[in-house]
Enzyme design. Structure first.
Site, mmCIF file in Angstrom:
data_model
loop_
_atom_site.group_PDB
_atom_site.id
_atom_site.type_symbol
_atom_site.label_atom_id
_atom_site.label_comp_id
_atom_site.label_asym_id
_atom_site.label_seq_id
_atom_site.Cartn_x
_atom_site.Cartn_y
_atom_site.Cartn_z
ATOM 1 N N LYS A 125 69.987 46.385 58.016
ATOM 2 C CA LYS A 125 69.232 47.193 59.038
ATOM 3 C C LYS A 125 69.376 48.630 58.451
ATOM 4 O O LYS A 125 70.688 48.843 58.197
ATOM 5 C CB LYS A 125 71.215 46.981 60.628
ATOM 6 N N ARG B 152 91.084 34.437 56.994
ATOM 7 C CA ARG B 152 91.670 34.713 58.093
ATOM 8 C C ARG B 152 93.118 34.829 59.346
ATOM 9 O O ARG B 152 94.336 35.862 59.353
ATOM 10 C CB ARG B 152 90.930 35.079 59.540
ATOM 11 N N GLY C 213 81.881 45.357 60.674
ATOM 12 C CA GLY C 213 81.424 46.631 61.712
ATOM 13 C C GLY C 213 82.689 47.702 61.790
ATOM 14 O O GLY C 213 82.025 48.556 61.115
ATOM 15 N N GLY D 214 80.048 41.113 56.559
ATOM 16 C CA GLY D 214 80.419 39.690 56.445
ATOM 17 C C GLY D 214 79.300 39.142 55.136
ATOM 18 O O GLY D 214 79.614 37.603 54.398
HETATM 19 P P1 AMP Z 1 73.158 42.940 57.302
HETATM 20 O O1 AMP Z 1 73.609 42.869 58.683
HETATM 21 O O2 AMP Z 1 72.289 44.736 58.191
HETATM 22 O O3 AMP Z 1 73.894 44.086 55.681
HETATM 23 O O4 AMP Z 1 71.556 42.517 56.432
HETATM 24 C C1 AMP Z 1 72.555 41.237 56.096
HETATM 25 C C2 AMP Z 1 71.025 40.436 56.110
HETATM 26 O O5 AMP Z 1 69.951 40.923 55.564
HETATM 27 C C3 AMP Z 1 71.004 39.119 55.880
HETATM 28 O O6 AMP Z 1 71.189 38.268 56.111
HETATM 29 C C4 AMP Z 1 69.457 39.566 53.894
HETATM 30 O O7 AMP Z 1 69.089 38.011 54.338
HETATM 31 C C5 AMP Z 1 69.146 40.203 54.650
HETATM 32 N N1 AMP Z 1 68.236 40.823 54.725
HETATM 33 C C6 AMP Z 1 68.730 41.266 52.886
HETATM 34 N N2 AMP Z 1 67.040 41.848 52.185
HETATM 35 C C7 AMP Z 1 66.394 41.598 53.277
HETATM 36 C C8 AMP Z 1 64.725 41.276 53.447
HETATM 37 N N3 AMP Z 1 64.535 42.762 51.801
HETATM 38 N N4 AMP Z 1 64.208 41.313 54.167
HETATM 39 C C9 AMP Z 1 64.640 40.372 55.465
HETATM 40 N N5 AMP Z 1 66.020 40.657 55.209
HETATM 41 C C10 AMP Z 1 67.094 40.957 54.060
#
Ligand code: AMP
Length: 393
Positions: A197, A36, A373, A350
């Site tokens: 999410k 960064r 974000g 991230g």
């Molecule tokens: P996001 O911030 O929505 O992009 O989510 C990222 C997170 O999603 C990471 O920490 C992953 O471990 C989690 N993730 C990815 N696939 C899965 C899954 N099948 N079940 C639960 N968590 C997940």
């Protein structure tokens, strides 16, 4: 078009530069990754070269309005000084009268850094008087903290309302890259979405429907889609509030002629641990006591086939729980495939960036966004407040 560094005369002027030096620190306060800081160097060097008095402002961590010594920017000042081979002043407390004395003594080409701006609760409240105090330090404001562009804080949004302003080189590059793929992409344009999410990603899909050819969906968000079309997902992550919208999104994509590809198979686990028992299931046919943790081999093959022919790729969100070695294969294989592609590739978020870094594939990606974000908001078709407030050319 927003004003950039090249549109403003900074000669002899006091320039307040908002950067994002939110670097990871080890327990003994050593900088673990100085990316960064490196990313901000072109802007800082330009300002110094053009005889500005540079006042750098950043946050680090989440001190929530109090002075937390282990979140001090002192290690960052030291690293920046080393990188620039230049002495850098430090202001411990912007409310102390010594602050004005230090700033008054600055010569053209000097750099001074302010202590972590989130040590003041007024920062995240976008307090008007706090923004006025910051504005009183400078003649011009330059915004180069892309990763905070989606937040209306005093040192980013508030101060931009009060001073003549421009964006720095880092923000300029981010906007150029996203603008290119969102307004004038080369086709086939493939979006790869994953992560946990789904509520963040459904607006992205909605915004991309008139732009992309194909959307590949992996990660935890996929199971809400699978449930929406009547599949059995066992104990997999499902966002019940998003099921209806997920179904509507699939229907809308069909109307728009966009292919949404859900996983064909998934690796599941009998518990959410690194040592869990792993078993592969066809999509929609999970055992009741298993949860989806990664995309399966058929899905990887199908996704790779589509990515191979893409001319533009946007990727946000891991394909599985890549933090557990047993379940990182899908994410890694997709990362390698995107890195191998000749397409314009943009990645953000991230975890997505971390997986590419773990594989050392950074150089093979056209653009790695510095803002999780903020990049998500651009993909959702929304305006970033800290960019909106910057003057037009
Ligand atoms: P996001 O911030 O929505 O992009 O989510 C990222 C997170 O999603 C990471 O920490 C992953 O471990 C989690 N993730 C990815 N696939 C899965 C899954 N099948 N079940 C639960 N968590 C997940």
């Amino acid at each position: 078009m927003k004003k950039t560094l090249n549109d403003i005369d900074v000669n002899g002027k006091r320039v307040l530069l908002r950067v994002d030096f939110n670097v990871p620190l080890s327990a003994d306060l050593k900088i673990v990754d100085d990316n960064r800081i490196i990313e901000a160097l072109p802007t800082i060097e330009h300002l110094v070269l053009h005889n500005a008095k540079v006042i750098i402002c950043s946050h680090l961590g989440r001190p929530e309005g109090i002075n937390v010594p282990k979140m001090s920017l002192r290690p960052v000042v030291a690293r920046l000084a080393k990188l620039l081979q230049k002495e850098i002043g430090f202001i411990e407390d912007i409310k102390d009268k010594s602050c004005k004395e230090i700033l008054d003594k600055m010569n053209s080409g000097d750099i001074v850094m302010l202590e972590n701006i989130r040590f003041y609760k007024e920062e995240e409240e976008n307090d008007k008087n706090f923004a006025k105090l910051l504005a009183s330090f400078a003649d011009i404001f330059v915004f180069d903290a892309f990763a905070t562009a989606h937040r209306k804080h005093a040192s980013s949004y508030g101060v931009a309302e009060l001073l003549p302003n421009a964006i720095g080189f880092l923000v300029e590059k981010e906007l150029e890259m996203f603008n290119k793929v969102l307004t004038d992409p080369e086709h086939p344009f493939v979006a790869v979405l994953g992560g946990a999410k789904i509520s963040d990603k459904l607006p992205v899909i909605e915004n991309l429907l008139d732009k992309v050819d194909t959307i590949l969906i992996g990660g935890g968000m996929a199971y809400t889609f699978v449930k929406a079309i009547g599949g059995e997902v066992g104990k997999s992550l499902v966002d019940n509030k998003s099921i209806d919208l997920a179904k509507q999104t699939l229907d809308k994509a069909k109307e728009c002629g966009v292919k949404i590809v859900l996983p064909y198979d998934n690796y599941g686990a009998d518990e959410f641990t690194a040592s869990a028992k792993r078993k592969c299931f066809n999509s929609g046919f999970f055992a009741k006591d298993f949860q989806g943790m990664d995309i399966g081999p058929h899905t990887v093959k199908a996704f790779k086939h589509i990515i191979k022919d893409a001319k533009t790729i946007v990727w946000n969100g891991p394909m599985g729980v890549y933090e557990f070695p047993k379940f990182k294969k899908g994410t890694y294989k997709i990362a390698k495939c995107i890195a191998k592609s000749k397409a314009i590739s943009i990645i953000g978020g991230g975890d997505t960036v971390a997986s590419v870094q773990e594989l050392g594939l950074e150089d093979k990606i056209t653009h790695i966004s510095t803002g999780g974000g903020a990049s998500l908001m651009l993909l959702q078709g929304k305006q970033l407040p800290c960019i909106e407030v910057i003057e037009e050319k």
